[in-house]
Write a protein that holds these residues in place. Structure first.
Motif, PDB file in Angstrom:
ATOM      1  N   LYS A  45    -132.003  -5.791   2.444  1.00  0.00           N
ATOM      2  CA  LYS A  45    -131.677  -7.217   2.374  1.00  0.00           C
ATOM      3  C   LYS A  45    -132.831  -8.073   2.894  1.00  0.00           C
ATOM      4  O   LYS A  45    -133.120  -9.127   2.339  1.00  0.00           O
ATOM      5  N   GLU A  46    -133.490  -7.615   3.953  1.00  0.00           N
ATOM      6  CA  GLU A  46    -134.644  -8.351   4.474  1.00  0.00           C
ATOM      7  C   GLU A  46    -135.759  -8.408   3.442  1.00  0.00           C
ATOM      8  O   GLU A  46    -136.396  -9.430   3.258  1.00  0.00           O
ATOM      9  N   ARG A  47    -135.981  -7.297   2.754  1.00  0.00           N
ATOM     10  CA  ARG A  47    -137.011  -7.269   1.707  1.00  0.00           C
ATOM     11  C   ARG A  47    -136.647  -8.236   0.584  1.00  0.00           C
ATOM     12  O   ARG A  47    -137.491  -8.981   0.089  1.00  0.00           O
ATOM     13  N   SER A  48    -135.375  -8.237   0.193  1.00  0.00           N
ATOM     14  CA  SER A  48    -134.935  -9.154  -0.865  1.00  0.00           C
ATOM     15  C   SER A  48    -135.088 -10.601  -0.439  1.00  0.00           C
ATOM     16  O   SER A  48    -135.464 -11.453  -1.248  1.00  0.00           O
ATOM     17  N   LYS A  49    -134.829 -10.915   0.823  1.00  0.00           N
ATOM     18  CA  LYS A  49    -135.026 -12.282   1.320  1.00  0.00           C
ATOM     19  C   LYS A  49    -136.483 -12.695   1.186  1.00  0.00           C
ATOM     20  O   LYS A  49    -136.790 -13.791   0.723  1.00  0.00           O
ATOM     21  N   ARG A  50    -137.386 -11.800   1.599  1.00  0.00           N
ATOM     22  CA  ARG A  50    -138.821 -12.098   1.507  1.00  0.00           C
ATOM     23  C   ARG A  50    -139.241 -12.281   0.050  1.00  0.00           C
ATOM     24  O   ARG A  50    -139.952 -13.228  -0.290  1.00  0.00           O
ATOM     25  N   GLU A  51    -138.805 -11.368  -0.812  1.00  0.00           N
ATOM     26  CA  GLU A  51    -139.172 -11.433  -2.228  1.00  0.00           C
ATOM     27  C   GLU A  51    -138.629 -12.710  -2.873  1.00  0.00           C
ATOM     28  O   GLU A  51    -139.325 -13.362  -3.658  1.00  0.00           O
ATOM     29  N   LEU A  52    -137.411 -13.060  -2.546  1.00  0.00           N
ATOM     30  CA  LEU A  52    -136.803 -14.268  -3.113  1.00  0.00           C
ATOM     31  C   LEU A  52    -137.580 -15.507  -2.673  1.00  0.00           C
ATOM     32  O   LEU A  52    -137.849 -16.398  -3.485  1.00  0.00           O
ATOM     33  N   ASN A  53    -137.988 -15.540  -1.415  1.00  0.00           N
ATOM     34  CA  ASN A  53    -138.801 -16.666  -0.944  1.00  0.00           C
ATOM     35  C   ASN A  53    -140.142 -16.720  -1.654  1.00  0.00           C
ATOM     36  O   ASN A  53    -140.621 -17.802  -2.003  1.00  0.00           O
ATOM     37  N   GLU A  54    -140.762 -15.568  -1.878  1.00  0.00           N
ATOM     38  CA  GLU A  54    -142.048 -15.525  -2.579  1.00  0.00           C
ATOM     39  C   GLU A  54    -141.919 -15.964  -4.036  1.00  0.00           C
ATOM     40  O   GLU A  54    -142.863 -16.514  -4.606  1.00  0.00           O
ATOM     41  N   LEU A  55    -140.761 -15.730  -4.613  1.00  0.00           N
ATOM     42  CA  LEU A  55    -140.522 -16.155  -5.992  1.00  0.00           C
ATOM     43  C   LEU A  55    -140.259 -17.651  -6.098  1.00  0.00           C
ATOM     44  O   LEU A  55    -140.293 -18.213  -7.184  1.00  0.00           O
ATOM     45  N   GLY A  56    -139.976 -18.298  -4.978  1.00  0.00           N
ATOM     46  CA  GLY A  56    -139.733 -19.739  -4.989  1.00  0.00           C
ATOM     47  C   GLY A  56    -138.373 -20.138  -4.472  1.00  0.00           C
ATOM     48  O   GLY A  56    -137.953 -21.277  -4.665  1.00  0.00           O
ATOM     49  N   GLY A  57    -137.656 -19.216  -3.862  1.00  0.00           N
ATOM     50  CA  GLY A  57    -136.332 -19.540  -3.318  1.00  0.00           C
ATOM     51  C   GLY A  57    -135.358 -19.931  -4.413  1.00  0.00           C
ATOM     52  O   GLY A  57    -135.354 -19.338  -5.495  1.00  0.00           O
ATOM     53  N   GLU A  58    -134.596 -20.950  -4.159  1.00  0.00           N
ATOM     54  CA  GLU A  58    -133.590 -21.392  -5.130  1.00  0.00           C
ATOM     55  C   GLU A  58    -134.228 -21.941  -6.408  1.00  0.00           C
ATOM     56  O   GLU A  58    -133.620 -21.933  -7.459  1.00  0.00           O
ATOM     57  N   GLN A  59    -135.462 -22.403  -6.331  1.00  0.00           N
ATOM     58  CA  GLN A  59    -136.152 -22.933  -7.509  1.00  0.00           C
ATOM     59  C   GLN A  59    -136.619 -21.834  -8.452  1.00  0.00           C
ATOM     60  O   GLN A  59    -137.119 -22.119  -9.537  1.00  0.00           O
ATOM     61  N   ALA A  60    -136.486 -20.566  -8.034  1.00  0.00           N
ATOM     62  CA  ALA A  60    -136.881 -19.445  -8.897  1.00  0.00           C
ATOM     63  C   ALA A  60    -135.895 -19.238 -10.040  1.00  0.00           C
ATOM     64  O   ALA A  60    -136.215 -18.580 -11.022  1.00  0.00           O
ATOM     65  N   PHE A  61    -134.719 -19.814  -9.935  1.00  0.00           N
ATOM     66  CA  PHE A  61    -133.701 -19.630 -10.960  1.00  0.00           C
ATOM     67  C   PHE A  61    -133.957 -20.593 -12.108  1.00  0.00           C
ATOM     68  O   PHE A  61    -134.081 -21.805 -11.915  1.00  0.00           O
ATOM     69  N   TYR A  62    -134.047 -20.061 -13.308  1.00  0.00           N
ATOM     70  CA  TYR A  62    -134.490 -20.787 -14.497  1.00  0.00           C
ATOM     71  C   TYR A  62    -133.717 -22.082 -14.738  1.00  0.00           C
ATOM     72  O   TYR A  62    -134.310 -23.126 -14.940  1.00  0.00           O
ATOM     73  N   GLY A  63    -132.426 -22.052 -14.690  1.00  0.00           N
ATOM     74  CA  GLY A  63    -131.623 -23.251 -14.946  1.00  0.00           C
ATOM     75  C   GLY A  63    -131.853 -24.328 -13.916  1.00  0.00           C
ATOM     76  O   GLY A  63    -131.836 -25.515 -14.223  1.00  0.00           O
ATOM     77  N   LYS A  64    -132.108 -23.947 -12.683  1.00  0.00           N
ATOM     78  CA  LYS A  64    -132.340 -24.926 -11.627  1.00  0.00           C
ATOM     79  C   LYS A  64    -133.677 -25.627 -11.806  1.00  0.00           C
ATOM     80  O   LYS A  64    -133.827 -26.781 -11.443  1.00  0.00           O
ATOM     81  N   GLN A  65    -134.657 -24.942 -12.379  1.00  0.00           N
ATOM     82  CA  GLN A  65    -135.955 -25.570 -12.641  1.00  0.00           C
ATOM     83  C   GLN A  65    -135.786 -26.680 -13.665  1.00  0.00           C
ATOM     84  O   GLN A  65    -136.317 -27.771 -13.496  1.00  0.00           O
ATOM     85  N   GLU A  66    -135.051 -26.399 -14.719  1.00  0.00           N
ATOM     86  CA  GLU A  66    -134.839 -27.404 -15.761  1.00  0.00           C
ATOM     87  C   GLU A  66    -134.042 -28.592 -15.226  1.00  0.00           C
ATOM     88  O   GLU A  66    -134.354 -29.733 -15.501  1.00  0.00           O
ATOM     89  N   ASN A  67    -133.011 -28.320 -14.431  1.00  0.00           N
ATOM     90  CA  ASN A  67    -132.188 -29.395 -13.875  1.00  0.00           C
ATOM     91  C   ASN A  67    -132.992 -30.289 -12.951  1.00  0.00           C
ATOM     92  O   ASN A  67    -132.831 -31.493 -12.940  1.00  0.00           O
ATOM     93  N   ALA A  68    -133.881 -29.710 -12.160  1.00  0.00           N
ATOM     94  CA  ALA A  68    -134.713 -30.497 -11.247  1.00  0.00           C
ATOM     95  C   ALA A  68    -135.669 -31.396 -12.030  1.00  0.00           C
ATOM     96  O   ALA A  68    -135.897 -32.547 -11.651  1.00  0.00           O
ATOM     97  N   GLN A  69    -136.222 -30.917 -13.137  1.00  0.00           N
ATOM     98  CA  GLN A  69    -137.128 -31.719 -13.946  1.00  0.00           C
ATOM     99  C   GLN A  69    -136.382 -32.823 -14.679  1.00  0.00           C
ATOM    100  O   GLN A  69    -136.883 -33.926 -14.811  1.00  0.00           O
ATOM    101  N   ASN A  70    -135.178 -32.550 -15.120  1.00  0.00           N
ATOM    102  CA  ASN A  70    -134.403 -33.547 -15.873  1.00  0.00           C
ATOM    103  C   ASN A  70    -133.857 -34.652 -14.977  1.00  0.00           C
ATOM    104  O   ASN A  70    -133.572 -35.736 -15.456  1.00  0.00           O
ATOM    105  N   SER A  71    -133.697 -34.383 -13.684  1.00  0.00           N
ATOM    106  CA  SER A  71    -133.113 -35.374 -12.792  1.00  0.00           C
ATOM    107  C   SER A  71    -134.169 -36.364 -12.265  1.00  0.00           C
ATOM    108  O   SER A  71    -133.836 -37.285 -11.572  1.00  0.00           O
ATOM    109  N   LYS A  72    -135.443 -36.167 -12.628  1.00  0.00           N
ATOM    110  CA  LYS A  72    -136.509 -37.081 -12.140  1.00  0.00           C
ATOM    111  C   LYS A  72    -136.598 -38.311 -12.994  1.00  0.00           C
ATOM    112  O   LYS A  72    -136.314 -38.393 -14.100  1.00  0.00           O
TER     113      LYS A  72
END
Length: 72
Positions: A45-72
């Motif tokens: 779980k610690e490794r997954s936490k580190r990897e998820l942070n390196e991927l960009g945290g919550e912004q690593a999820f594809y749908g969330k990237q699009e939603n963040a760009q559309n809300s600007k």
């Protein structure tokens, strides 16, 4: 001229350079699933936490990237 195989570690700056957002999102989903799995070790779980942070945290999820760009 003889070519020998060399043991060259991956350059962290280039790792994942050609990955599509969907690929990154899939990796992030796997790590997030590991975090919520009661059958995985604390070390995993610690490794997954580190990897998820390196991927960009919550912004690593594809749908969330699009939603963040559309809300600007």
């Amino acid at each position: 001229m003889s070519h020998q195989a060399r043991d060259i570690p991956k350059d962290a700056a280039l790792e994942g350079m050609h990955e599509h957002p969907e690929d990154i999102s899939n990796k992030a989903r796997g790590h997030k699933a590991n975090l919520s799995n009661p059958n995985t070790s604390d070390e995993s779980k610690e490794r997954s936490k580190r990897e998820l942070n390196e991927l960009g945290g919550e912004q690593a999820f594809y749908g969330k990237q699009e939603n963040a760009q559309n809300s600007k």
